[in-house]
Design a protein around this motif. Structure first.
Motif, PDB file in Angstrom:
ATOM      1  N   GLY A 147       0.833  -1.193   0.000  1.00 28.32           N
ATOM      2  CA  GLY A 147       0.000   0.000   0.000  1.00 28.32           C
ATOM      3  C   GLY A 147       0.868   1.243   0.000  1.00 28.32           C
ATOM      4  N   TYR A 148       0.265   2.373   0.359  1.00 29.73           N
ATOM      5  CA  TYR A 148       1.001   3.629   0.196  1.00 29.73           C
ATOM      6  C   TYR A 148       0.988   4.517   1.433  1.00 29.73           C
ATOM      7  CZ  TYR A 148      -3.589   5.820  -0.760  1.00 29.73           C
ATOM      8  OH  TYR A 148      -4.881   6.278  -0.683  1.00 29.73           O
ATOM      9  N   TYR A 149       0.595   3.974   2.584  1.00 35.65           N
ATOM     10  CA  TYR A 149       0.686   4.816   3.773  1.00 35.65           C
ATOM     11  C   TYR A 149       1.171   4.033   4.977  1.00 35.65           C
ATOM     12  CZ  TYR A 149      -4.035   3.126   5.048  1.00 35.65           C
ATOM     13  OH  TYR A 149      -5.125   2.356   5.365  1.00 35.65           O
ATOM     14  N   ASP A 150       1.527   4.780   6.000  1.00 32.71           N
ATOM     15  CA  ASP A 150       2.138   4.245   7.207  1.00 32.71           C
ATOM     16  C   ASP A 150       1.067   3.618   8.095  1.00 32.71           C
ATOM     17  OD1 ASP A 150       3.514   3.737   9.533  1.00 32.71           O
ATOM     18  OD2 ASP A 150       4.422   5.721   9.687  1.00 32.71           O
ATOM     19  N   LEU A 151       1.108   2.287   8.215  1.00 32.30           N
ATOM     20  CA  LEU A 151       0.119   1.594   9.042  1.00 32.30           C
ATOM     21  C   LEU A 151       0.424   1.699  10.537  1.00 32.30           C
ATOM     22  CD1 LEU A 151      -0.499  -1.694   7.029  1.00 32.30           C
ATOM     23  CD2 LEU A 151      -2.045   0.238   7.251  1.00 32.30           C
ATOM     24  N   SER A 152       1.606   2.168  10.873  1.00 35.85           N
ATOM     25  CA  SER A 152       1.985   2.200  12.295  1.00 35.85           C
ATOM     26  C   SER A 152       1.501   3.444  13.014  1.00 35.85           C
ATOM     27  CB  SER A 152       3.510   2.091  12.430  1.00 35.85           C
ATOM     28  OG  SER A 152       4.146   3.248  11.909  1.00 35.85           O
ATOM     29  N   LYS A 153       1.239   4.524  12.271  1.00 34.58           N
ATOM     30  CA  LYS A 153       0.883   5.780  12.924  1.00 34.58           C
ATOM     31  C   LYS A 153       0.160   6.686  11.947  1.00 34.58           C
ATOM     32  CE  LYS A 153       2.896   9.648  15.533  1.00 34.58           C
ATOM     33  NZ  LYS A 153       4.161  10.286  15.988  1.00 34.58           N
ATOM     34  N   GLY A 154      -0.990   7.226  12.362  1.00 37.49           N
ATOM     35  CA  GLY A 154      -1.735   8.152  11.529  1.00 37.49           C
ATOM     36  C   GLY A 154      -1.207   9.570  11.634  1.00 37.49           C
ATOM     37  N   HIS A 155      -1.716  10.440  10.779  1.00 34.55           N
ATOM     38  CA  HIS A 155      -1.297  11.844  10.772  1.00 34.55           C
ATOM     39  C   HIS A 155      -2.122  12.646  11.773  1.00 34.55           C
ATOM     40  CE1 HIS A 155      -0.107  15.804   9.404  1.00 34.55           C
ATOM     41  NE2 HIS A 155      -1.373  16.117   9.202  1.00 34.55           N
ATOM     42  N   THR A 156      -1.446  13.339  12.680  1.00 38.75           N
ATOM     43  CA  THR A 156      -2.099  14.237  13.631  1.00 38.75           C
ATOM     44  C   THR A 156      -1.356  15.566  13.622  1.00 38.75           C
ATOM     45  OG1 THR A 156      -2.738  12.390  15.066  1.00 38.75           O
ATOM     46  CG2 THR A 156      -2.807  14.602  16.022  1.00 38.75           C
ATOM     47  N   PRO A 157      -2.031  16.663  13.253  1.00 38.43           N
ATOM     48  CA  PRO A 157      -1.363  17.975  13.255  1.00 38.43           C
ATOM     49  C   PRO A 157      -0.907  18.366  14.663  1.00 38.43           C
ATOM     50  CG  PRO A 157      -3.412  18.045  12.005  1.00 38.43           C
ATOM     51  CD  PRO A 157      -3.408  16.742  12.739  1.00 38.43           C
ATOM     52  N   ASP A 158       0.042  19.271  14.734  1.00 38.22           N
ATOM     53  CA  ASP A 158       0.557  19.771  16.009  1.00 38.22           C
ATOM     54  C   ASP A 158      -0.179  21.058  16.354  1.00 38.22           C
ATOM     55  OD1 ASP A 158       2.016  20.166  18.283  1.00 38.22           O
ATOM     56  OD2 ASP A 158       3.792  20.951  17.242  1.00 38.22           O
ATOM     57  N   TRP A 159      -1.371  20.921  16.924  1.00 38.11           N
ATOM     58  CA  TRP A 159      -2.180  22.096  17.243  1.00 38.11           C
ATOM     59  C   TRP A 159      -1.649  22.799  18.492  1.00 38.11           C
ATOM     60  CZ3 TRP A 159      -5.308  17.513  16.321  1.00 38.11           C
ATOM     61  CH2 TRP A 159      -5.958  17.519  15.070  1.00 38.11           C
ATOM     62  N   PRO A 160      -1.773  24.115  18.572  1.00 40.31           N
ATOM     63  CA  PRO A 160      -1.408  24.821  19.802  1.00 40.31           C
ATOM     64  C   PRO A 160      -2.218  24.306  20.991  1.00 40.31           C
ATOM     65  CG  PRO A 160      -1.740  26.376  17.996  1.00 40.31           C
ATOM     66  CD  PRO A 160      -2.201  25.040  17.502  1.00 40.31           C
ATOM     67  N   GLY A 161      -1.536  24.076  22.113  1.00 42.09           N
ATOM     68  CA  GLY A 161      -2.210  23.653  23.332  1.00 42.09           C
ATOM     69  C   GLY A 161      -2.707  22.228  23.333  1.00 42.09           C
ATOM     70  N   PHE A 162      -2.305  21.435  22.330  1.00 39.08           N
ATOM     71  CA  PHE A 162      -2.823  20.069  22.215  1.00 39.08           C
ATOM     72  C   PHE A 162      -2.586  19.271  23.499  1.00 39.08           C
ATOM     73  CE2 PHE A 162      -2.625  15.888  19.626  1.00 39.08           C
ATOM     74  CZ  PHE A 162      -3.988  15.711  19.736  1.00 39.08           C
ATOM     75  N   ALA A 163      -1.427  19.471  24.093  1.00 43.00           N
ATOM     76  CA  ALA A 163      -1.091  18.720  25.313  1.00 43.00           C
ATOM     77  C   ALA A 163      -1.922  19.161  26.518  1.00 43.00           C
ATOM     78  CB  ALA A 163       0.399  18.881  25.623  1.00 43.00           C
ATOM     79  N   ASP A 164      -2.600  20.314  26.422  1.00 44.54           N
ATOM     80  CA  ASP A 164      -3.391  20.815  27.555  1.00 44.54           C
ATOM     81  C   ASP A 164      -4.747  20.122  27.674  1.00 44.54           C
ATOM     82  OD1 ASP A 164      -1.344  22.614  27.989  1.00 44.54           O
ATOM     83  OD2 ASP A 164      -2.308  24.241  26.866  1.00 44.54           O
ATOM     84  N   PHE A 165      -5.181  19.461  26.605  1.00 42.47           N
ATOM     85  CA  PHE A 165      -6.515  18.849  26.629  1.00 42.47           C
ATOM     86  C   PHE A 165      -6.570  17.752  27.688  1.00 42.47           C
ATOM     87  CE2 PHE A 165      -9.573  15.692  24.740  1.00 42.47           C
ATOM     88  CZ  PHE A 165     -10.715  16.433  25.010  1.00 42.47           C
ATOM     89  N   ALA A 166      -7.587  17.808  28.544  1.00 41.00           N
ATOM     90  CA  ALA A 166      -7.672  16.887  29.686  1.00 41.00           C
ATOM     91  C   ALA A 166      -8.387  15.587  29.346  1.00 41.00           C
ATOM     92  CB  ALA A 166      -8.375  17.579  30.855  1.00 41.00           C
ATOM     93  N   GLY A 167      -9.058  15.535  28.206  1.00 40.11           N
ATOM     94  CA  GLY A 167      -9.824  14.336  27.870  1.00 40.11           C
ATOM     95  C   GLY A 167      -9.012  13.316  27.100  1.00 40.11           C
ATOM     96  N   MET A 168      -9.712  12.361  26.522  1.00 39.33           N
ATOM     97  CA  MET A 168      -9.077  11.285  25.762  1.00 39.33           C
ATOM     98  C   MET A 168      -8.946  11.698  24.302  1.00 39.33           C
ATOM     99  SD  MET A 168     -10.170   7.252  25.529  1.00 39.33           S
ATOM    100  CE  MET A 168     -11.892   7.658  25.193  1.00 39.33           C
ATOM    101  N   VAL A 169      -7.785  11.403  23.698  1.00 37.57           N
ATOM    102  CA  VAL A 169      -7.547  11.657  22.282  1.00 37.57           C
ATOM    103  C   VAL A 169      -7.312  10.318  21.592  1.00 37.57           C
ATOM    104  CG1 VAL A 169      -6.079  12.757  20.567  1.00 37.57           C
ATOM    105  CG2 VAL A 169      -6.557  13.930  22.729  1.00 37.57           C
ATOM    106  N   ILE A 170      -8.010  10.086  20.487  1.00 33.72           N
ATOM    107  CA  ILE A 170      -7.907   8.824  19.748  1.00 33.72           C
ATOM    108  C   ILE A 170      -7.695   9.138  18.279  1.00 33.72           C
ATOM    109  CG2 ILE A 170      -9.029   6.650  19.152  1.00 33.72           C
ATOM    110  CD1 ILE A 170     -10.917   7.073  21.534  1.00 33.72           C
ATOM    111  N   HIS A 171      -6.732   8.455  17.664  1.00 34.43           N
ATOM    112  CA  HIS A 171      -6.645   8.470  16.207  1.00 34.43           C
ATOM    113  C   HIS A 171      -7.334   7.202  15.702  1.00 34.43           C
ATOM    114  CE1 HIS A 171      -5.230   8.507  12.082  1.00 34.43           C
ATOM    115  NE2 HIS A 171      -4.820   9.752  12.270  1.00 34.43           N
ATOM    116  N   PRO A 172      -8.194   7.296  14.687  1.00 27.63           N
ATOM    117  CA  PRO A 172      -8.919   6.107  14.216  1.00 27.63           C
ATOM    118  C   PRO A 172      -8.024   4.939  13.841  1.00 27.63           C
ATOM    119  CG  PRO A 172      -9.807   8.090  13.219  1.00 27.63           C
ATOM    120  CD  PRO A 172      -8.575   8.508  13.947  1.00 27.63           C
ATOM    121  N   GLN A 173      -6.790   5.230  13.412  1.00 23.56           N
ATOM    122  CA  GLN A 173      -5.877   4.165  13.022  1.00 23.56           C
ATOM    123  C   GLN A 173      -5.369   3.374  14.219  1.00 23.56           C
ATOM    124  OE1 GLN A 173      -3.380   5.228   9.654  1.00 23.56           O
ATOM    125  NE2 GLN A 173      -1.698   4.047  10.496  1.00 23.56           N
TER     126      GLN A 173
END
Length: 508
Positions: A147-173
């Protein structure tokens, strides 16, 4: 079950080593066994079972965005609904394996560490991390099917304050088996097929789900059924006939739609938006939330079976917000408009990362191969890389259509090499192309989704001549690839001693 085969390959060197046991690798195995019965081959898969993307992705509602009459193989009738779940697709693939005796060829937990070509031996030396430790396998020909993409890790942008979020973060992959979204406020970031699949799949479980998109995507709606197939079954027509008839009908309809999208984009755009309006009514702001900035088919158009996404929105179970993220906050997301989305869980359906040939290091006689500097021969072999073919499917048609086309081509090529006594084949562009511009893999005016634009530098180049590009046009390639002159320009053969064969012998 296919997952049980772990025996070591019986031959060394193998005639063919297939890398990857997803939809492409299983198709490759079928073509080798049925069309090259005298060849020894094995299929190496890094995971612990078949399926590739259909094994990795376990998020709620995971389904195809192509119809299975064309996403399925031409040789194996599809009898289920046109849009299928991952489990249905895996069951189909396992049936192909069982019916064709392919299990002994499959070797799981075999991760390729390096592939090195020896011009002296006319062999690939492949280092493999296997259940028995690291070992080396030799092969005369490599058929790359990752195939043509990385099965080990999906793409997640580096949003400002991303680490401040107190809830759960899930990538569908990387959906956790124990993910608890019941009664939660969920924001799904994304607008493509994954987001459109997830939202209706989880809407009844969440307190509320919001699809947050930077820009809209085109969708096409319809029943998850094929009326003609159902009628032919009522008439007790043989399933192989039904499969071929529906496959041809779907392909004809797709070809007509693609040509219309290019020739009359505004009319096609109007039709697509009318399909959305039929579910959401006149008062919904379709101009903001479901009218893309690009013309139809510049990016993939996802199919929404039975309008499930739009029905969720119309029922108030889901919302769509079109805005950009200013920053994450502990309890949600602050938008550029100043609005705030409160969330307990954020799902980043923001795409994937491109990889070429699984990022496996390749070298030829000790010289590393830089893929992004080389042309491809018809998007399936790489300039001056011997005895290697890769599968890269279609964006506007089902991926597997090209698996079947290239399966026929590989079988024909291997037989031709035997006939002329060739131990090596290399694609070599004409000398006049050496100084010409080497273009990105695909023209952004033709197709421009975010993952492709982000990852162009990881892919090979294309030339201006048709033989040196992947035109993404199945309806042309279905006639051109079977008609390729194997002794024509661009393909250079050598025997075991390195002597050039055939038409190029005199020039050499």
């Amino acid at each position: 079950m296919a997952e049980q085969a772990e025996a070591a390959p019986a031959a060394d060197p193998l005639d063919v080593l297939v890398v990857g046991a997803g939809i492409s690798g299983i198709g490759a195995a079928w073509h080798l066994k049925t069309q090259c019965p005298g060849k020894t081959f094995a299929v190496f898969e890094a995971l612990d079972g078949i399926g590739g993307t259909w094994k990795i992705h376990t998020y709620p509602g995971i389904r195809s965005d192509s119809d299975l009459y064309t996403f399925g193989y031409r040789f194996k009738p599809w009898t289920g609904p046109p849009i299928a779940t991952a489990d249905q697709i895996l069951a189909y693939m396992n049936a192909v394996i069982a019916e064709n005796g392919l299990a002994p060829y499959l070797h799981f937990r075999h991760r390729i560490l390096q592939a090195s070509w020896s011009s002296r031996d006319r062999l690939w030396r492949v280092r493999v991390d296997s259940p028995d430790g690291e070992r080396t396998v030799h092969a005369r020909f490599l058929w790359m099917c990752q195939g043509y993409y990385d099965l080990s890790k999906g793409h997640t942008p580096d949003w400002p304050g991303f680490a401040d979020f107190a809830g759960m973060v899930i990538h569908p992959q990387d959906w956790p088996a124990d993910a608890d979204i019941d009664g939660r406020r969920v924001v799904v970031i994304g607008s493509g097929a994954t987001a459109a699949t997830l939202v209706p799949a989880i809407a009844d479980r969440c307190a509320h789900v919001t699809m947050l998109q930077r820009s809209p995507t085109y969708f096409v709606t319809g029943r998850n059924a094929n009326d003609l197939a159902d009628e032919l079954r009522r008439l007790e027509i043989d399933e192989s006939w039904i499969h071929e008839i529906i496959r041809r009908k779907v392909l004809r309809d797709q070809a007509d739609f693609t040509r219309r999208a290019e020739a009359e984009p505004e009319a096609v755009k109007k039709e697509l938006l009318m399909g959305v309006r039929a579910y959401l009514g006149r008062d919904f702001d379709i101009a903001t939330h479901f009218t893309p900035r690009y013309r139809p088919w510049q990016q993939r158009i996802a199919f929404i079976p039975d309008g499930d996404l739009f029905r969720c929105v119309a029922a108030g179970k889901a919302s769509v917000v079109t805005d950009t993220i200013e920053r994450f906050e502990p309890q949600g997301i602050r938008l550029a408009s100043g609005d705030r989305l409160e969330a307990d869980t954020v799902v980043t359906a923001t795409g994937f990362n491109l990889r070429f040939l699984g990022d496996i290091p390749f070298d030829i006689d000790g010289e590393p191969v830089a893929w992004n500097e080389r042309l491809t021969y018809r998007g399936m072999m790489v300039e001056d890389v011997p005895n290697m073919l890769f599968v890269f499917g279609y964006f506007r048609a089902s991926w597997t259509l090209r698996v079947d086309l290239l399966g026929d081509f590989v079988a024909r090529l291997l037989r031709h090499m035997d006939d002329i006594g060739a131990a090596e084949i290399r694609p070599e562009p004409p000398a006049e192309m050496a100084a010409t511009e080497r273009l990105p893999w695909i023209d952004a005016e033709n197709f421009n989704p975010g993952y492709m634009m982000r990852g162009q530098d990881r892919l090979p180049r294309r030339g201006r001549q048709p033989d040196w590009q992947h035109n993404q046009d199945y309806w042309t390639e279905k006639d051109e690839i079977p008609a390729i002159d194997l002794d024509g320009p661009g393909l250079v053969y050598r025997d075991a001693e390195g002597r050039v064969l055939g038409k190029d012998a005199a020039a050499a």
